[in-house]
Design an enzyme around this catalytic site. Structure first.
Site, short mmCIF file in Angstrom:
data_model
loop_
_atom_site.label_atom_id
_atom_site.label_comp_id
_atom_site.label_asym_id
_atom_site.label_seq_id
_atom_site.Cartn_x
_atom_site.Cartn_y
_atom_site.Cartn_z
N GLU A 1 -0.02 -0.67 5.77
CA GLU A 1 0.99 -0.14 6.69
C GLU A 1 0.88 1.36 6.84
O GLU A 1 1.06 1.91 7.93
CB GLU A 1 2.39 -0.51 6.17
CG GLU A 1 3.50 -0.34 7.21
CD GLU A 1 4.01 1.09 7.32
OE1 GLU A 1 4.60 1.42 8.37
OE2 GLU A 1 3.84 1.88 6.37
N ASP B 1 0.84 -1.19 0.00
CA ASP B 1 0.00 0.00 0.00
C ASP B 1 0.88 1.25 0.00
O ASP B 1 2.07 1.18 0.33
CB ASP B 1 -0.94 0.01 1.20
CG ASP B 1 -0.18 0.11 2.52
OD1 ASP B 1 0.69 -0.76 2.76
OD2 ASP B 1 -0.43 1.03 3.30
#
Length: 421
Positions: free
Chosen positions: A139, A77
């Protein structure tokens, strides 16, 4: 090179896992990550469901008899792109300019994921050690993986060494091995003084202003020197590392003490809910809220630190108003001994790949998964390095990775696997 093409494919996916962004690209990035692991020679790949967040991609290469296992971590991500007009080229159209690939995630953290892929390909999928690749999908917006570590089967966390590839070099061309990360504790604090807003002309001076009350609470978090004034938060000893600031600007928090960058608590108000200036009206606000993030010394217990912060805040009664505190994420810090066997091997591998001595560094940031690894029954020796650098533009416009740094990172990690065997 194929690896750069694969990195560009990953960067082209707008895998922003923040609220308000579509989830489909995030899952697309997970599926592409899994496919790239398979085509790199990893025989066992799966998408591991994690409660409340995108899947974590896990790949496993069993170890040869008697060999150690190395855990390779990254995340697929990325941060939101921010102001699109600030980008020279669109953030999700990976663009090569000279020796760099530009785009959101080229460095943080898809470039480091590419480093893992390249190291596995260098061994044709058959490295001399066992390898577990673990790539999470949220994250940047608070690692749900770290909070839900019990959702990860134990065999995926059973490793002798962990390479946390979410950091990088202090400067381009300077190999850097990180030996510490700070922990993190977050809370939301809310002050309500009235049930509803009232006219500032008719009631100003009598009605208590919730935003002013909150400001008093926030001001009480620092002492008159600008140091964190929350009892129970600790400062540790650590070698010098000087932060980079704008010329003529002095950091408020005891800037003459370099420990404050990486071995001491650092408090930041990262969000504030109040009436925006563009919507300002002549009313006394009844409610104000802020999000507080505290970076912690590597050895600080993050739960105890959050407890101390909550206690300190709840003792405040600005204008007699109660303060409501909501706990958010916590994560522990990391400290690795420079003379550990894996750290020595990584130092040598990085020095050979960059053809210059490796710098051993502390890092003021936090990687929740790295902290969570300290809670497993047999924590691995944690190594912090990657292909990003301090000039990569992380979280900002025109993020980039230098392609020669990517090549050196792949070379170093492949060599590290050999040395660890």
């Amino acid at each position: 090179m194929d690896l750069v093409d694969d990195l560009a494919r990953l960067v082209a996916i707008p895998s922003v896992a923040f609220p308000g962004f579509p989830p489909e690209p995030v899952h697309h990035a997970a599926e592409l990550t899994a496919d790239l692991l398979r085509t790199s020679g990893v025989p066992h790949v799966e998408l591991l469901p994690i409660p409340g967040q995108p899947p974590t991609v896990v790949g496993r290469i069993p170890p040869p008899r008697g060999a150690p296992t190395v855990l390779l971590y990254a995340h697929y991500d990325v941060q939101p792109p921010g102001d699109l007009t600030a980008w020279t080229s669109p953030p999700f159209e990976p663009t090569r300019r000279e020796n760099a690939l530009h785009g959101r995630g080229t460095a943080d953290d898809k470039g480091n994921l590419a480093m893992h892929l390249g190291a596995i390909r260098a061994w044709s999928g058959r490295p001399p050690v066992g390898v577990t690749v673990l790539v999470e999908g949220q994250e940047e917006y608070g690692s749900g993986l770290a909070a839900a570590l019990d959702a990860v089967p134990a065999e995926f966390l059973d490793a002798d060494v962990a390479v946390i590839a979410d950091t990088g070099n202090v400067r381009p061309g300077v190999p850097t091995l990180g030996l510490s990360l700070r922990g993190l504790a977050e809370v939301d604090v809310e002050v309500r003084t009235m049930e509803r807003p009232v006219h500032s002309g008719g009631f100003g001076g009598l009605a208590p202003d919730a935003l002013l009350a909150l400001v008093r609470v926030l001001d009480g978090l620092l002492d008159e020197r600008g140091a964190v004034a929350v009892p129970g938060l600790i400062t540790e000893d650590w070698p010098d590392r000087t932060p980079i600031v704008v010329p003529g600007v002095r950091a408020p928090q005891l800037s003459d003490d370099p420990r404050r960058l990486y071995a001491a608590p650092a408090l930041t108000v990262v969000g504030l809910d109040a009436t925006p200036v563009r919507d300002a009206m002549n009313v006394v606000p009844p409610l104000a809220r802020a999000r507080i993030s505290v970076r912690l010394a590597p050895g600080q217990d993050p739960v105890a630190a959050q407890d101390a912060l909550v206690t300190h805040l709840e003792r405040q009664r600005p204008f007699g108003a109660p303060v409501t505190v909501t706990r958010r994420a916590v994560s522990g810090g990391v400290r690795t001994a420079a003379n550990g066997p894996a750290a020595r091997a990584a130092t040598a591998a990085l020095s050979d790949a960059w053809a210059r001595p490796t710098i051993l560094a502390a890092d003021g940031g936090s990687v929740p998964f790295a902290g969570a690894l300290q809670r497993v029954p047999h924590p691995p020796e944690v190594l912090l390095f990657g292909v990003q650098d301090a000039e990569s533009g992380l979280h900002g416009p025109d993020e980039r990775v230098l392609l020669d740094e990517l090549v050196r990172g792949v070379t170093a990690e492949a060599d590290l696997l050999r040395r660890l065997a």
